[in-house]
Design a protein around this motif. Structure first.
Motif, PDB file in Angstrom:
ATOM      1  N   LEU A   1       0.836  -1.192   0.000  1.00 31.53           N
ATOM      2  CA  LEU A   1       0.000   0.000   0.000  1.00 31.53           C
ATOM      3  C   LEU A   1       0.878   1.252   0.000  1.00 31.53           C
ATOM      4  N   PRO A   2       0.387   2.370  -0.534  1.00 29.17           N
ATOM      5  CA  PRO A   2       1.185   3.600  -0.579  1.00 29.17           C
ATOM      6  C   PRO A   2       1.634   4.103   0.793  1.00 29.17           C
ATOM      7  N   CYS A   3       0.931   3.720   1.865  1.00 24.42           N
ATOM      8  CA  CYS A   3       1.296   4.189   3.205  1.00 24.42           C
ATOM      9  C   CYS A   3       2.393   3.342   3.826  1.00 24.42           C
ATOM     10  N   LYS A   4       3.110   2.568   3.016  1.00 23.01           N
ATOM     11  CA  LYS A   4       4.190   1.688   3.451  1.00 23.01           C
ATOM     12  C   LYS A   4       3.683   0.647   4.447  1.00 23.01           C
ATOM     13  N   ALA A   5       2.544   0.111   4.115  1.00 25.70           N
ATOM     14  CA  ALA A   5       1.996  -1.027   4.838  1.00 25.70           C
ATOM     15  C   ALA A   5       1.813  -2.162   3.843  1.00 25.70           C
ATOM     16  N   ILE A   6       1.835  -3.391   4.348  1.00 27.77           N
ATOM     17  CA  ILE A   6       1.743  -4.566   3.487  1.00 27.77           C
ATOM     18  C   ILE A   6       0.610  -5.450   3.985  1.00 27.77           C
ATOM     19  N   GLU A   7      -0.243  -5.853   3.053  1.00 24.87           N
ATOM     20  CA  GLU A   7      -1.249  -6.860   3.382  1.00 24.87           C
ATOM     21  C   GLU A   7      -0.710  -8.220   2.969  1.00 24.87           C
ATOM     22  N   LEU A   8      -0.551  -9.114   3.944  1.00 26.32           N
ATOM     23  CA  LEU A   8      -0.059 -10.460   3.693  1.00 26.32           C
ATOM     24  C   LEU A   8      -1.234 -11.430   3.717  1.00 26.32           C
ATOM     25  N   THR A   9      -1.287 -12.322   2.742  1.00 24.99           N
ATOM     26  CA  THR A   9      -2.339 -13.336   2.674  1.00 24.99           C
ATOM     27  C   THR A   9      -1.701 -14.711   2.790  1.00 24.99           C
ATOM     28  N   LEU A  10      -2.202 -15.514   3.737  1.00 23.13           N
ATOM     29  CA  LEU A  10      -1.675 -16.846   4.001  1.00 23.13           C
ATOM     30  C   LEU A  10      -2.776 -17.878   3.818  1.00 23.13           C
TER      31      LEU A  10
ATOM     32  N   GLN B   1      12.846  -2.478  12.629  1.00 24.18           N
ATOM     33  CA  GLN B   1      13.846  -3.171  11.832  1.00 24.18           C
ATOM     34  C   GLN B   1      13.268  -4.421  11.165  1.00 24.18           C
ATOM     35  N   TRP B   2      12.510  -5.212  11.937  1.00 19.86           N
ATOM     36  CA  TRP B   2      11.960  -6.459  11.403  1.00 19.86           C
ATOM     37  C   TRP B   2      10.961  -6.181  10.288  1.00 19.86           C
ATOM     38  N   THR B   3      10.033  -5.255  10.509  1.00 19.09           N
ATOM     39  CA  THR B   3       9.011  -4.958   9.509  1.00 19.09           C
ATOM     40  C   THR B   3       9.608  -4.284   8.273  1.00 19.09           C
ATOM     41  N   ASN B   4      10.622  -3.458   8.465  1.00 21.19           N
ATOM     42  CA  ASN B   4      11.270  -2.814   7.315  1.00 21.19           C
ATOM     43  C   ASN B   4      12.016  -3.836   6.460  1.00 21.19           C
TER      44      ASN B   4
ATOM     45  N   LEU C   1      11.146  -6.964   6.114  1.00 23.60           N
ATOM     46  CA  LEU C   1      10.102  -7.673   5.380  1.00 23.60           C
ATOM     47  C   LEU C   1       9.627  -6.838   4.188  1.00 23.60           C
ATOM     48  N   TYR C   2       9.428  -5.539   4.418  1.00 22.88           N
ATOM     49  CA  TYR C   2       8.996  -4.645   3.340  1.00 22.88           C
ATOM     50  C   TYR C   2      10.009  -4.633   2.199  1.00 22.88           C
ATOM     51  N   ASN C   3      11.298  -4.584   2.534  1.00 18.70           N
ATOM     52  CA  ASN C   3      12.337  -4.554   1.501  1.00 18.70           C
ATOM     53  C   ASN C   3      12.353  -5.855   0.694  1.00 18.70           C
ATOM     54  N   LYS C   4      12.128  -6.991   1.366  1.00 16.83           N
ATOM     55  CA  LYS C   4      12.102  -8.272   0.662  1.00 16.83           C
ATOM     56  C   LYS C   4      10.961  -8.304  -0.363  1.00 16.83           C
ATOM     57  N   ILE C   5       9.790  -7.883   0.076  1.00 20.51           N
ATOM     58  CA  ILE C   5       8.620  -7.938  -0.805  1.00 20.51           C
ATOM     59  C   ILE C   5       8.722  -6.897  -1.910  1.00 20.51           C
ATOM     60  N   HIS C   6       9.227  -5.713  -1.557  1.00 22.66           N
ATOM     61  CA  HIS C   6       9.381  -4.666  -2.572  1.00 22.66           C
ATOM     62  C   HIS C   6      10.386  -5.093  -3.631  1.00 22.66           C
ATOM     63  N   ALA C   7      11.436  -5.801  -3.215  1.00 22.37           N
ATOM     64  CA  ALA C   7      12.417  -6.288  -4.182  1.00 22.37           C
ATOM     65  C   ALA C   7      11.791  -7.313  -5.121  1.00 22.37           C
ATOM     66  N   ALA C   8      10.882  -8.144  -4.587  1.00 17.77           N
ATOM     67  CA  ALA C   8      10.196  -9.123  -5.431  1.00 17.77           C
ATOM     68  C   ALA C   8       9.292  -8.430  -6.446  1.00 17.77           C
ATOM     69  N   VAL C   9       8.661  -7.312  -6.048  1.00 20.69           N
ATOM     70  CA  VAL C   9       7.819  -6.551  -6.972  1.00 20.69           C
ATOM     71  C   VAL C   9       8.665  -5.932  -8.074  1.00 20.69           C
ATOM     72  N   ASP C  10       9.776  -5.320  -7.693  1.00 25.11           N
ATOM     73  CA  ASP C  10      10.621  -4.638  -8.675  1.00 25.11           C
ATOM     74  C   ASP C  10      11.216  -5.610  -9.692  1.00 25.11           C
ATOM     75  N   SER C  11      11.551  -6.823  -9.230  1.00 26.38           N
ATOM     76  CA  SER C  11      12.175  -7.790 -10.136  1.00 26.38           C
ATOM     77  C   SER C  11      11.168  -8.694 -10.829  1.00 26.38           C
ATOM     78  N   ASP C  12       9.886  -8.540 -10.448  1.00 25.89           N
ATOM     79  CA  ASP C  12       8.819  -9.377 -11.010  1.00 25.89           C
ATOM     80  C   ASP C  12       9.138 -10.863 -10.832  1.00 25.89           C
ATOM     81  N   ALA C  13       9.735 -11.183  -9.678  1.00 29.83           N
ATOM     82  CA  ALA C  13      10.148 -12.565  -9.421  1.00 29.83           C
ATOM     83  C   ALA C  13       9.345 -13.207  -8.306  1.00 29.83           C
ATOM     84  N   GLY C  14       8.213 -12.597  -7.947  1.00 31.51           N
ATOM     85  CA  GLY C  14       7.431 -13.131  -6.838  1.00 31.51           C
ATOM     86  C   GLY C  14       6.967 -14.550  -7.084  1.00 31.51           C
TER      87      GLY C  14
END
Length: 702
Positions: free
Chosen positions: A320-329, A380-383, A385-398
């Protein structure tokens, strides 16, 4: 569940708990001491011994309440029972004290706190008054009158710390259904754990400081501080326990816990050392008064560890634009949980030991195979996680990436208090909207499927910037699905730090649509998140642990303890009895672990085919198609909500006579709403008396 069975179980819990409380009230009196000595002497000559009597009177009642409560919760499924009723004592939920170091205090919290303080005062007075009358000299120290009195004040302070320790671990039980029976969130009950911990350490420090002060003025500090007595109180064990308690307490202070979470997390596990040295210092008789909480916490911990051994994989993540992530399990089909429940997650690739709690945003009634949470980047922990997911979006490797996650829970209240109300006023600030999302989904489901459940809801949502409104993406389908004739949800949105001409929710939808979604490969996992153990099984494991502990204790004591003879002053060393308790506890917990592992191994049938990428994307398409909303929802820029105006108009707007006001957000917001609810609740001449307001404060962070 049949009303008769429900009433019987409730009455049984109340009677057992009342009896346990009466024991504690009588415990410091002369009448109790005289009667108890006689009872112990009689029990000493039986196979059960004095230890069996102590276990039955002090430990077993709370274990029994937990077992009955688990069975009651199993039969009384709070997610499936719709029973709206008037609250018999409405002032108990009303805020009484608004601004205090403890936060907002309701009538119920103030009542229970007052009763607990009176109990501590009664215990101290009963003990100290008898001590001052006896004035028994301490021969080894040769104390005069004032020194003796000061010494006794310190000694009796230790008993008050013991009373706090008896309750300390009960609020942090996640699955043992004690506080959950009252409809409390886990985060709320943790607050009571913090209060008890602070009070316990206050009395513990007073106990230790006064005792060492008297030793010091008698020039005997060096000898006393290093003594390990063979019988009675062990001085050195008490000092070690106090030192460990201070380490735990200091690292638990908010200034340290929020900045150095790992330090807090690891030092908090020293509670095992603290409890062992409390046993060695106070002796086995005093340990039975706190044993029930220790055993319940151990069982709860064992079950959680076994549950979290099964890992699942992330299905998708929405940034989300507010730097929050919705995770679905993935979740087991048919798993039910109450709104405002939380799950604890651990991502081994980020940290192998850290568990973080998050409010569940989805409803088990509407999502049969998925569960969603919101992660806001604030540390630190949440940031990471955000960087991991954002990197997957940027590389389209999710779709090529697998992100294993361990899950504990869900944990939530057994009773759903919001079902009591005709109307709900939800007040959220920023990320505080998180626990309300599951309520909104549940209300939408109930309104659409239950004719006898028609709740009107107004959501007051306050944010600093427009980008924070992207959190509303999660409820836009609910807004679109309601018709003008059956409109049950209305929004009032306030953006405090931006100026803009008046607009509608429809006009800002393009800004809310800027959501990036990544789907992960789930083929690496054959399992959903593990289903929590059934409540009946947990009751059975608690009963099994209690029986095995008691049987082990009887066998070991009869095998290793010598028969005491008053004529020869022949006594067993204190450490022998303490060691036998520790051995019995280990035997009981190991047996419970094996039983839980065996049961889970036999029922390990939750293997499901991996979710395909197309199945996961169906959720996103549904949300995109639902992006329209009524123009009736209000958005205000550059201002804060006027809660006085909102609360005064809400009863007339909804036509409800029984209104629940739920607040989750910054402390000033909670205090403002609580103050108005208190004013309206007690001002009999106010117009708002046409509707009854019940205040509830929700927490979304520990």
């Amino acid at each position: 569940m049949a009303p008769a069975t429900s009433a019987i179980l409730k009455m049984l819990m109340i009677l057992i708990f009342t009896g346990w409380v009466c024991v504690w009230v009588l415990y410091p009196t002369n009448l109790w001491r005289k009667s108890w000595h006689v009872a112990e002497e009689k029990a000493r000559h039986t196979i059960f011994g004095y230890y069996g009597l102590n276990f039955a009177v002090f430990s077993f009642p709370i274990l029994a309440v937990a077992m009955v409560g688990l069975i009651y919760s199993h039969l009384h499924d709070g997610t499936s029972i719709i029973r709206r009723r008037k609250i018999s004592i409405p002032y108990l939920s009303s805020p009484i004290i608004i601004r205090s170091p403890l936060g907002v205090l309701s009538g119920a919290e103030l009542l229970m706190g007052t009763l607990f303080v009176l109990f501590l005062a009664w215990t101290f007075y009963s003990r100290i008054s008898v001590d001052f009358k006896k004035m028994t000299p301490v021969r080894s120290l040769r104390l005069n009158e004032w020194q003796y009195k000061v010494m006794k004040v310190g000694t009796r302070s230790g008993l008050l710390a013991e009373a706090c320790l008896a309750l300390l671990l009960i609020p942090v039980l996640r699955g043992m259904a004690i506080f959950q029976l009252l409809g409390l969130q886990f985060e709320t009950s943790v607050r009571y754990h913090i209060w008890l911990g602070n009070i316990m350490m206050l009395f513990s420090m007073l106990h230790g400081a006064i005792t060492m002060f008297i030793w010091g003025i008698k020039h005997n500090l060096r000898n006393e501080i290093s003594q390990w007595q063979s019988t009675g109180r062990v001085n050195l064990a008490g000092e070690i326990g106090l030192a460990v308690g201070l380490i735990i307490w200091i690292t638990s202070l908010p200034q340290i816990r929020r900045k150095q979470f790992e330090l807090f997390y690891y030092t908090h596990h020293l509670y095992t050392v603290f409890i062992v040295f409390f046993l060695l210092h106070a002796g086995d008789r005093h340990f039975y008064t706190v044993f029930s909480g220790v055993l319940l916490y151990a069982i709860d911990k064992i079950i959680r560890i076994i549950q979290s051994r099964t890992e699942t994989c992330l299905i998708s993540a929405c940034i989300l634009p507010c730097k929050a992530i919705e995770l679905t399990l993935l979740k087991p089909p048919g798993l039910k949980y109450s709104p405002t429940s939380v799950i604890f997650i651990k991502i081994p690739s980020i940290s192998r030991f850290q568990w973080h709690p998050f409010s569940i945003t989805s409803s088990s009634c509407m999502e049969n195979e998925r569960i969603s949470i919101i992660v806001k980047c604030q540390g630190q922990w949440t940031n990471e996680l955000y960087n991991k997911i954002h990197a997957a979006v940027d590389s389209d490797a999710g779709h090529l990436m697998c992100l294993p996650i361990a899950v504990e829970g869900p944990y939530g209240p057994t009773s759903i208090y919001y079902q009591r109300y005709d109307s709900l006023l939800l007040v959220a600030g920023g990320i505080g909207i998180t626990p309300f999302l599951s309520i909104l989904h549940e209300v939408a489901y109930r309104n659409g499927n239950k004719k006898n459940f028609a709740t009107r809801v107004q959501l007051i949502y306050t944010v600093k910037k427009s980008q924070d409104l992207s959190m509303l993406n999660l409820i836009l389908p609910l807004l679109q699905s309601q018709s003008n004739e059956q409109e049950y949800l209305r929004l009032k949105i306030f953006v405090t730090q931006e100026e803009r001409s008046s607009t509608t929710l429809r006009e800002i939808l393009p800004e809310l649509s800027l959501v990036q979604t990544v789907f992960f490969d789930t083929k690496c996992s054959k399992y959903t998140m593990a289903r929590p153990e059934s409540l009946v099984l947990m009751a059975a494991i608690t009963a099994l642990s209690s029986v095995i502990f008691f049987a082990s204790l009887l066998c070991l004591n009869n095998a290793f303890l010598l028969s005491e003879n008053k004529a020869t002053d022949k006594k067993n060393p204190s450490w022998v009895s303490d060691l036998l308790i520790i051995c019995s506890f280990i035997i009981a917990t190991v047996s419970s672990t094996l039983a839980t592992v065996l049961f889970r191994w036999r029922k390990r049938n939750n293997v499901i085919p991996p979710v395909s990428l197309e199945q996961a994307k169906s959720t996103e398409r549904q949300c995109i198609e639902a992006r329209c909303a009524s123009d009736k929802h209000e958005i205000h820029y550059g201002q804060r909500p006027d809660f006085h105006d909102i609360l005064s108009k809400f009863p007339a707007q909804t036509g409800g006579s029984n209104i629940g006001v739920l607040v989750c957000g910054p402390e000033p917001m909670q205090e403002s709403v609580a103050s108005l609810c208190r004013q309206y609740s007690f001002d009999m001449g106010a117009e708002i008396r046409k509707g009854s307001l019940s205040f509830h404060s929700l927490n979304f962070a520990l």
